[in-house]
Design an enzyme around this catalytic site. Sequence first.
Site, PDB file in Angstrom:
ATOM      1  N   LYS A  14      33.360   1.474  74.459  1.00 53.35           N
ATOM      2  CA  LYS A  14      33.800   0.807  73.230  1.00 53.35           C
ATOM      3  C   LYS A  14      33.131  -0.552  73.061  1.00 53.35           C
ATOM      4  O   LYS A  14      32.634  -0.879  71.990  1.00 53.35           O
ATOM      5  CB  LYS A  14      35.325   0.610  73.229  1.00 53.35           C
ATOM      6  CG  LYS A  14      36.117   1.900  73.343  1.00 53.35           C
ATOM      7  CD  LYS A  14      37.615   1.646  73.285  1.00 53.35           C
ATOM      8  CE  LYS A  14      38.146   0.822  74.435  1.00 53.35           C
ATOM      9  NZ  LYS A  14      38.186   1.515  75.726  1.00 53.35           N
ATOM     10  N   ARG A  89      46.593   0.861  71.189  1.00 52.59           N
ATOM     11  CA  ARG A  89      46.539   1.550  72.468  1.00 52.59           C
ATOM     12  C   ARG A  89      47.828   2.301  72.766  1.00 52.59           C
ATOM     13  O   ARG A  89      47.925   2.952  73.807  1.00 52.59           O
ATOM     14  CB  ARG A  89      46.324   0.509  73.545  1.00 52.59           C
ATOM     15  CG  ARG A  89      44.972   0.646  74.249  1.00 52.59           C
ATOM     16  CD  ARG A  89      45.053  -0.131  75.448  1.00 52.59           C
ATOM     17  NE  ARG A  89      44.073  -0.306  76.421  1.00 52.59           N
ATOM     18  CZ  ARG A  89      42.932  -0.954  76.352  1.00 52.59           C
ATOM     19  NH1 ARG A  89      42.494  -1.403  75.212  1.00 52.59           N
ATOM     20  NH2 ARG A  89      42.220  -1.153  77.412  1.00 52.59           N
ATOM     21  N   ARG A 161      34.595  -7.418  86.677  1.00 53.39           N
ATOM     22  CA  ARG A 161      35.953  -7.718  86.228  1.00 53.39           C
ATOM     23  C   ARG A 161      36.963  -7.385  87.313  1.00 53.39           C
ATOM     24  O   ARG A 161      36.823  -6.392  88.008  1.00 53.39           O
ATOM     25  CB  ARG A 161      36.264  -6.889  84.975  1.00 53.39           C
ATOM     26  CG  ARG A 161      35.899  -7.606  83.700  1.00 53.39           C
ATOM     27  CD  ARG A 161      35.988  -6.722  82.505  1.00 53.39           C
ATOM     28  NE  ARG A 161      37.172  -5.849  82.458  1.00 53.39           N
ATOM     29  CZ  ARG A 161      37.427  -5.017  81.461  1.00 53.39           C
ATOM     30  NH1 ARG A 161      36.607  -4.945  80.439  1.00 53.39           N
ATOM     31  NH2 ARG A 161      38.496  -4.255  81.476  1.00 53.39           N
TER      32      ARG A 161
HETATM   33  P1  ADP Z   1      39.121  -1.240  79.078  1.00 57.06           P
HETATM   34  O1  ADP Z   1      39.141  -0.578  77.741  1.00 57.06           O
HETATM   35  O2  ADP Z   1      37.814  -1.120  79.755  1.00 57.06           O
HETATM   36  O3  ADP Z   1      40.290  -0.876  79.941  1.00 57.06           O
HETATM   37  P2  ADP Z   1      39.805  -3.800  77.817  1.00 57.06           P
HETATM   38  O4  ADP Z   1      38.950  -4.980  77.964  1.00 57.06           O
HETATM   39  O5  ADP Z   1      39.935  -3.170  76.481  1.00 57.06           O
HETATM   40  O6  ADP Z   1      39.279  -2.780  78.896  1.00 57.06           O
HETATM   41  O7  ADP Z   1      41.281  -4.147  78.322  1.00 57.06           O
HETATM   42  C1  ADP Z   1      41.542  -4.740  79.581  1.00 57.06           C
HETATM   43  C2  ADP Z   1      43.047  -4.873  79.799  1.00 57.06           C
HETATM   44  O8  ADP Z   1      43.616  -5.705  78.758  1.00 57.06           O
HETATM   45  C3  ADP Z   1      43.837  -3.579  79.696  1.00 57.06           C
HETATM   46  O9  ADP Z   1      43.853  -2.880  80.914  1.00 57.06           O
HETATM   47  C4  ADP Z   1      45.224  -4.099  79.302  1.00 57.06           C
HETATM   48  O10 ADP Z   1      45.905  -4.668  80.400  1.00 57.06           O
HETATM   49  C5  ADP Z   1      44.889  -5.220  78.367  1.00 57.06           C
HETATM   50  N1  ADP Z   1      44.807  -4.767  76.944  1.00 57.06           N
HETATM   51  C6  ADP Z   1      43.703  -4.800  76.148  1.00 57.06           C
HETATM   52  N2  ADP Z   1      43.976  -4.312  74.923  1.00 57.06           N
HETATM   53  C7  ADP Z   1      45.282  -3.968  74.935  1.00 57.06           C
HETATM   54  C8  ADP Z   1      46.171  -3.388  73.987  1.00 57.06           C
HETATM   55  N3  ADP Z   1      45.785  -3.068  72.736  1.00 57.06           N
HETATM   56  N4  ADP Z   1      47.460  -3.170  74.363  1.00 57.06           N
HETATM   57  C9  ADP Z   1      47.893  -3.484  75.588  1.00 57.06           C
HETATM   58  N5  ADP Z   1      47.124  -4.019  76.539  1.00 57.06           N
HETATM   59  C10 ADP Z   1      45.822  -4.259  76.232  1.00 57.06           C
END
Ligand code: ADP
Length: 215
Positions: A14, A89, A161
């Site tokens: 993404k 999500r 990360r």
């Molecule tokens: P990835 O898609 O690779 O898991 P992201 O950078 O999108 O990584 O998200 C990292 C973390 O941030 C997630 O594991 C969660 O803890 C939090 N997070 C991000 N977006 C959301 C969301 N829309 N709702 C809840 N938690 C979120």
Amino acid sequence: MEAIILLGGPGAGKGTLAEDLKQQTAYIHVSTGDMLRAALKSGSPVGLEAKACMEAGELVPDSVILRIIEERIAKESAAARFMFDGFPRTIDQALGLDQLLKKYSGVIAHVFNLEVQRKVLLRRLTGRRVCKTCGAVYHMITRPPEKEGVCDSDGGELYQRADDSEATILNRLEVYEKQTAPLISYYQRQGLIRDIAAGGHADATTALVLDVLNA
Ligand code: ADP
């Protein structure tokens, strides 16, 4: 307001796709993951609330997410076009987004469902490295920087990360299956899902998405 949504498991690409689309379209990139990491870094209340969830690979509470999304939307004009990356999500976030769309007279144009096999996701996540300054995403094997450990675009230091450790990755995949994958049928019912084969090279994924946007 018009929105597109990038949907896919952790490692589906993404963020990389969003970087490409940012160069080639007028969509404003809104990544909840990036926003939360920035909040964490600055030590803001949102960051403090999100820290433990993020480190464990769990989701941050829907109320927190919907708050930061609305703040972000409110900053732009009514004509803005948003590309949501990592949001919604959960079904509750999707319902919250529907409310926001009503409030800000917005519509969802497409939901891109990035399809990648689980074993490919695992391989991508363990090799992922991110630039400390600009957030650009690299992969040690499939998208290495020119100079090891250094960002091509701004020379920033590349890091892994904290939530890309093996145990956390497995948990994030499970959280995706349970809480986020149900969104596929939610948006399918609304006729918005565009399935994108995203297991290959990033450029191929971007081309498939651009085909839909330009159709
Ligand atoms: P990835 O898609 O690779 O898991 P992201 O950078 O999108 O990584 O998200 C990292 C973390 O941030 C997630 O594991 C969660 O803890 C939090 N997070 C991000 N977006 C959301 C969301 N829309 N709702 C809840 N938690 C979120």
